[in-house]
Design a protein around this motif. Structure first.
Motif, PDB file in Angstrom:
ATOM      1  N   LEU A 326       0.858  -1.180   0.000  1.00  0.00           N
ATOM      2  CA  LEU A 326       0.000   0.000   0.000  1.00  0.00           C
ATOM      3  C   LEU A 326       0.897   1.234   0.000  1.00  0.00           C
ATOM      4  O   LEU A 326       1.765   1.360   0.864  1.00  0.00           O
ATOM      5  CB  LEU A 326      -0.889   0.042   1.251  1.00  0.00           C
ATOM      6  CG  LEU A 326      -1.630  -1.241   1.628  1.00  0.00           C
ATOM      7  CD1 LEU A 326      -2.405  -1.030   2.929  1.00  0.00           C
ATOM      8  CD2 LEU A 326      -2.575  -1.658   0.518  1.00  0.00           C
ATOM      9  N   THR A 327       0.687   2.081  -0.953  1.00  0.00           N
ATOM     10  CA  THR A 327       1.475   3.306  -0.997  1.00  0.00           C
ATOM     11  C   THR A 327       0.803   4.316  -1.915  1.00  0.00           C
ATOM     12  O   THR A 327       0.226   3.926  -2.936  1.00  0.00           O
ATOM     13  CB  THR A 327       2.909   3.038  -1.501  1.00  0.00           C
ATOM     14  OG1 THR A 327       3.594   4.288  -1.650  1.00  0.00           O
ATOM     15  CG2 THR A 327       2.943   2.304  -2.832  1.00  0.00           C
ATOM     16  N   GLY A 328       0.870   5.541  -1.532  1.00  0.00           N
ATOM     17  CA  GLY A 328       0.389   6.589  -2.427  1.00  0.00           C
ATOM     18  C   GLY A 328       1.477   7.022  -3.381  1.00  0.00           C
ATOM     19  O   GLY A 328       1.226   7.750  -4.341  1.00  0.00           O
ATOM     20  N   THR A 329       2.691   6.555  -3.113  1.00  0.00           N
ATOM     21  CA  THR A 329       3.834   7.032  -3.893  1.00  0.00           C
ATOM     22  C   THR A 329       4.739   5.866  -4.279  1.00  0.00           C
ATOM     23  O   THR A 329       5.838   5.729  -3.750  1.00  0.00           O
ATOM     24  CB  THR A 329       4.630   8.057  -3.073  1.00  0.00           C
ATOM     25  OG1 THR A 329       4.960   7.441  -1.823  1.00  0.00           O
ATOM     26  CG2 THR A 329       3.864   9.313  -2.837  1.00  0.00           C
ATOM     27  N   PRO A 330       4.269   5.034  -5.178  1.00  0.00           N
ATOM     28  CA  PRO A 330       5.108   3.895  -5.569  1.00  0.00           C
ATOM     29  C   PRO A 330       6.397   4.324  -6.255  1.00  0.00           C
ATOM     30  O   PRO A 330       7.356   3.577  -6.284  1.00  0.00           O
ATOM     31  CB  PRO A 330       4.213   3.101  -6.519  1.00  0.00           C
ATOM     32  CG  PRO A 330       3.165   4.048  -6.976  1.00  0.00           C
ATOM     33  CD  PRO A 330       2.978   5.043  -5.899  1.00  0.00           C
ATOM     34  N   VAL A 331       6.388   5.525  -6.821  1.00  0.00           N
ATOM     35  CA  VAL A 331       7.621   6.064  -7.400  1.00  0.00           C
ATOM     36  C   VAL A 331       7.860   7.425  -6.766  1.00  0.00           C
ATOM     37  O   VAL A 331       7.099   8.360  -6.985  1.00  0.00           O
ATOM     38  CB  VAL A 331       7.500   6.208  -8.930  1.00  0.00           C
ATOM     39  CG1 VAL A 331       8.744   6.905  -9.487  1.00  0.00           C
ATOM     40  CG2 VAL A 331       7.331   4.855  -9.576  1.00  0.00           C
ATOM     41  N   GLU A 332       8.866   7.498  -5.938  1.00  0.00           N
ATOM     42  CA  GLU A 332       9.179   8.777  -5.318  1.00  0.00           C
ATOM     43  C   GLU A 332      10.272   9.506  -6.090  1.00  0.00           C
ATOM     44  O   GLU A 332      10.206  10.698  -6.304  1.00  0.00           O
ATOM     45  CB  GLU A 332       9.634   8.562  -3.872  1.00  0.00           C
ATOM     46  CG  GLU A 332       8.489   8.246  -2.938  1.00  0.00           C
ATOM     47  CD  GLU A 332       8.926   8.230  -1.486  1.00  0.00           C
ATOM     48  OE1 GLU A 332       8.045   8.369  -0.628  1.00  0.00           O
ATOM     49  OE2 GLU A 332      10.116   8.079  -1.203  1.00  0.00           O
ATOM     50  N   ASN A 333      11.277   8.766  -6.458  1.00  0.00           N
ATOM     51  CA  ASN A 333      12.411   9.394  -7.115  1.00  0.00           C
ATOM     52  C   ASN A 333      12.676   8.841  -8.510  1.00  0.00           C
ATOM     53  O   ASN A 333      12.891   9.586  -9.439  1.00  0.00           O
ATOM     54  CB  ASN A 333      13.674   9.193  -6.264  1.00  0.00           C
ATOM     55  CG  ASN A 333      13.604   9.995  -4.999  1.00  0.00           C
ATOM     56  OD1 ASN A 333      13.577  11.214  -5.036  1.00  0.00           O
ATOM     57  ND2 ASN A 333      13.542   9.313  -3.873  1.00  0.00           N
ATOM     58  N   SER A 334      12.649   7.545  -8.606  1.00  0.00           N
ATOM     59  CA  SER A 334      12.961   6.939  -9.904  1.00  0.00           C
ATOM     60  C   SER A 334      12.275   5.587  -9.984  1.00  0.00           C
ATOM     61  O   SER A 334      11.665   5.121  -9.015  1.00  0.00           O
ATOM     62  CB  SER A 334      14.473   6.759 -10.046  1.00  0.00           C
ATOM     63  OG  SER A 334      14.888   5.704  -9.210  1.00  0.00           O
ATOM     64  N   THR A 335      12.401   4.980 -11.140  1.00  0.00           N
ATOM     65  CA  THR A 335      11.772   3.670 -11.328  1.00  0.00           C
ATOM     66  C   THR A 335      12.375   2.622 -10.398  1.00  0.00           C
ATOM     67  O   THR A 335      11.754   1.592 -10.137  1.00  0.00           O
ATOM     68  CB  THR A 335      11.943   3.205 -12.781  1.00  0.00           C
ATOM     69  OG1 THR A 335      13.322   3.301 -13.137  1.00  0.00           O
ATOM     70  CG2 THR A 335      11.130   4.055 -13.728  1.00  0.00           C
TER      71      THR A 335
END
Lengths: 622, 194
Positions: A326-335
């Motif tokens: 569970l995450t609202g941000t599966p990509v924060e910085n890069s793939t």
């Protein structure tokens, strides 16, 4: 006038029969030439004549042609599927608060106008298995069957989220913050538990969110007993080993401490003391069976984005049948972030060298991502605006000096310059953008005070985010008249719930000062209508997490978000990079165009100071 | 396959036929338990009547295809004997001629009750010697729980059986819903075969 009568008529002709010429008929002729008399006397003997020649026709040539039209019984091909007998609905582990005679309040009934269908995941290949999913009753019916009620009526998209998670062995629920990922995960877990499809579930979350999850389970699934794994090592070992625990909650830090328990083959494991907490420490060490879980749910799964990190390693070592993130941000910085999460869900499924668009296509069946704009037309708007501020003269002087000195120093370091050196300078400059170190002057604070006056006047509440505790403490001193509360790493975990409660209930508390780390995730602060980002975090996903503490279901009006950015400063330059990161996210999870650049590279960091990068690109800045 | 003597838990059968050009007719037969969980599913390969059948069966062709050809074939495949068979197509009611089980047409809930599709005294009544088009009332509808069902008038006795067999469970049943599942399953099966 003569009449010739021939009493002979042809015989019926039948194929295969021969016939003889019939006897000659008697033939008579009359002479009607005498008009004087109506009476005619005929002497039969005088009429007798020799028989005429008879012509015979062969009528066999007119036999009708019979055409048979076959109407054979068509053989129809069929396929049959017999499904395993459905399990009896498991009794709730504890007395359920809602029983079958009480219709679940607000729960969509079986006869819902648009029932939610559970669709088989793409990785279910066998037709029989796919049909088994497709032929199940609607999700609403399944919930109703188990008398699983809800305290509030879920939104249709939340039912869809549950229907997405329920059949999947690997899934990421990546809804935008505030859409109720917690409730969806709890409901899916609840359904699996009630249907006997899973028996022991482990939920892992950041430590500050443990109590939040407990609360949410109490609200959405009160019948499920929840065990929080905590305490000293002996107690935890006992807790891990307890049988028949449907749901355990553990935090990431604790999991890392108990990593040895999860290592090794299934059934094997570390040695531990045998017996409950408090039992004699002299007890013989016995092999600890490696815990196995039917389902492991990782909340805020961006915590495992670093594949080489200890957290990632330990969660991957947990023996499990299913894994959800569970995450609202599966990509924060890069793939790389997404690859890290998939190493837990489906190792090797994606790799960092794949193009973002290909990654997007590959993971599409595993990731469900909805935005508030898409599913919550009725949610009040989130009004974000950047507030460009001129540094105060004192700040400008300090800033210019620090930057010049810093750049000179970096230049002097030559090839020995490292990313740490650049970071130090960035942090130093960002701090000056908040407060002048010598005088305490702050353009941002002046603006914040002005806005808070208005907010307090209207009885509203605001959240102020900063990355530094020191900044928050300084703000606390200067904003005293607004009754500020503080929520950051220095506040003990046991006091935090109380602080949130006071902020919500105490009308004199108009502002809460939060760090991105402590307040960025898992909190429901929808009673606050104003959010200020006093300084900017390294990536937009964390900022979005923070903003969405307030902008979530239950908010009673528009949420105003103000992002302070000092002009002609490091903040302005970082802002441009953050924008590019947003574009990366979009390209993986939507059809956005390819961004100009991906991620924050070494070059970009050095480029903040117009310096040439001496080494290869790095992964990310934060 | 069906074994009438076999004691099975209460189950319900749902039979529907899809016409999908240019392939023809696909039949699907779903057996659910009383809670709506699938027990068996049977489906047919597509069939298409030939020209001779079209001409010679005339207006009775659909009843022949839906009931005798597809319906009967599917019913024979089933291992579980349901309490009744539901269909959402009037034409499929003709399968009743080939089974001992009651067969009911599930009407949409907003459908007005049917008393007589062709009134007895209708001046436009057309008398036909074939069963499918004989005059007089064809269907009679009745409510069962939240469902509205219809039966051919000649099978009116089935009504009593249906009410008896579904007593106690009819209130919780939505008999119209499973047909969507069958359509979805047929689509999935077709896709898998392609």
């Amino acid at each position: 006038m003569s009449i010739f009568l021939d009493s002979w008529t042809p015989w019926p002709v039948q194929a295969g029969y021969s016939w003889a010429q019939p006897p000659a008929p008697e033939v008579g002729s009359w002479n009607f030439s005498s008009a004087a008399s109506d009476k005619i006397a005929v002497n039969a003997a005088s009429l007798r004549m020799s028989p005429p020649a008879v012509v015979a026709w062969d009528c066999g040539s007119i036999l009708p042609q019979a055409i048979s039209i076959a109407l054979p019984r068509t053989k129809i091909g069929t396929r049959s599927f017999v499904f395993p007998a459905p399990l009896e609905i498991a009794s709730p582990p504890r007395a359920a608060s809602l029983n079958k005679t009480d219709p679940p309040s607000g729960c969509a009934s079986t006869g819902s106008a648009n029932p939610t269908r559970i669709k088989p995941p793409r990785d279910v290949i066998k037709l029989e298995d796919r049909l088994c999913y497709l032929l199940q009753p609607s999700l609403e019916a399944l919930l109703s069957e188990g008398a699983l009620g809800f305290p509030f009526r879920p939104f249709p998209y939340q039912f869809e989220g549950v229907a997405f998670l329920y059949p999947r062995h690997a899934a990421i629920l990546a809804d935008e913050m505030g859409l109720g990922k917690t409730m969806q995960a709890i409901t899916a877990v609840r359904l699996l538990l009630h249907r006997g499809e899973v028996r022991n579930v482990l939920l892992v979350c950041p430590k500050p969110l443990v109590t939040n999850w407990q609360r949410e389970f109490q609200q959405w699934a009160p019948e499920i007993p929840v065990m929080v794994v905590e305490g000293d090592q002996a107690r935890r070992a006992w807790q891990w080993r307890l049988p028949d625990v449907p749901l355990r909650i553990a935090n990431y830090e604790l999991l890392c401490r108990d990593r040895e328990l999860f290592a090794g083959e299934k059934g094997s494991g570390a040695f531990c003391r045998n017996g409950p907490p408090g039992a004699s420490h002299k007890r013989r060490l016995t092999p600890f069976p490696r815990p196995h879980f039917d389902l492991v749910v990782l909340d805020e799964s961006q915590r495992i984005k670093n594949r080489a990190g200890a957290t990632n390693q330990v969660v991957r070592s947990i023996s499990r049948r299913r894994g959800w993130a569970l995450t609202g941000t599966p990509v924060e910085n890069s793939t790389e972030d997404l690859v890290g999460i998939f190493e837990f869900l489906a190792p090797g499924f994606i790799s960092a060298d794949m193009k973002p668009r290909k990654i997007g296509r590959t993971v599409s069946d595993y990731v469900l991502r909805r935005t508030k704009d898409a599913v919550l037309g009725e949610l009040p708007p989130k009004m974000v605006h950047d507030e460009p501020l001129e540094l105060s003269p004192e700040q400008r002087a300090s800033y210019t000096l620090a930057e010049e000195e810093g750049v000179v120093r970096l230049s002097e370091l030559g090839d020995s310059v490292s990313i740490q050196h650049v970071f130090e300078l960035v942090l130093r400059l960002k701090q000056i953008c908040n407060f002048d170190p010598a005088t305490g002057a702050s353009a941002k604070l002046e603006r914040l005070e002005a806005d808070l006056e208005e907010i307090a006047e209207s009885g509203r509440k605001a959240i102020v985010f900063s990355q530094w505790v020191q900044t928050l403490e300084r703000l606390g001193e200067r904003l005293n008249r607004f009754g500020p509360l503080q929520y950051h790493g220095k506040i003990p975990a046991k006091r935090r719930d109380e602080i949130i409660r006071r902020f919500q209930e105490d009308e004199s508390r108009h502002v809460i000062l939060m760090s991105y780390g402590a307040g960025g995730v898992g909190l429901n602060l929808q009673f606050a209508n104003y959010v200020f980002l006093f300084d900017r975090w390294w990536n937009p996903a964390v900022e979005d997490q923070a903003i969405n503490r307030a902008h979530r279901i239950g908010v009673d009006g528009p949420v105003h978000v103000t992002r302070f950015v000092t002009t002609d400063s490091i903040e302005e330059r970082i802002d441009r990079i953050l924008q590019e990161k947003r574009e990366l996210f979009d390209i993986i999870f939507s059809d956005a165009e390819t961004p100009r650049k991906l991620g924050l590279t070494h070059e970009e960091l050095f480029g903040l100071f117009r310096l040439k990068c001496p080494t290869l690109p790095i992964d990310v800045a934060a | 396959m069906s074994n009438p003597g076999k004691k099975s838990p209460p189950a319900l059968g749902f039979l529907t036929i899809l016409r999908q050009e240019p392939h023809g007719l696909f039949g699907g037969y779903l057996i659910l338990n009383a809670l709506g969980r699938p027990l068996e599913f049977h489906c047919t390969a597509p069939i298409k009547p030939n020209r001779a059948q079209e001409i010679l069966y005339g207006p009775t062709l659909d009843a022949f295809l839906y009931g005798e050809q597809i319906g009967r074939t599917l019913l024979k495949q089933a291992g579980i004997e349901p309490l009744l068979i539901c269909t959402d197509q009037e034409t499929t009611l003709s399968v009743r001629e080939h089974t001992e089980l009651p067969v009911a047409l599930v009407l949409p809930q907003d459908e007005p009750p049917i008393e007589s599709i062709v009134p007895e005294n209708s001046p436009q009544k057309i008398l036909r010697i074939d069963g499918a088009h004989r005059g007089g009332p064809k269907l009679l509808s009745f409510d069962l729980g939240r469902n509205r069902l219809a039966l051919p008038t000649r099978s009116e006795d089935d009504r009593r059986k249906i009410v008896e067999r579904l007593s106690g469970i009819a209130e919780n049943l939505d008999l119209a819903e499973p047909f969507d599942r069958i359509r979805g399953a047929i689509a999935e099966a077709r896709q898998a075969i392609r």
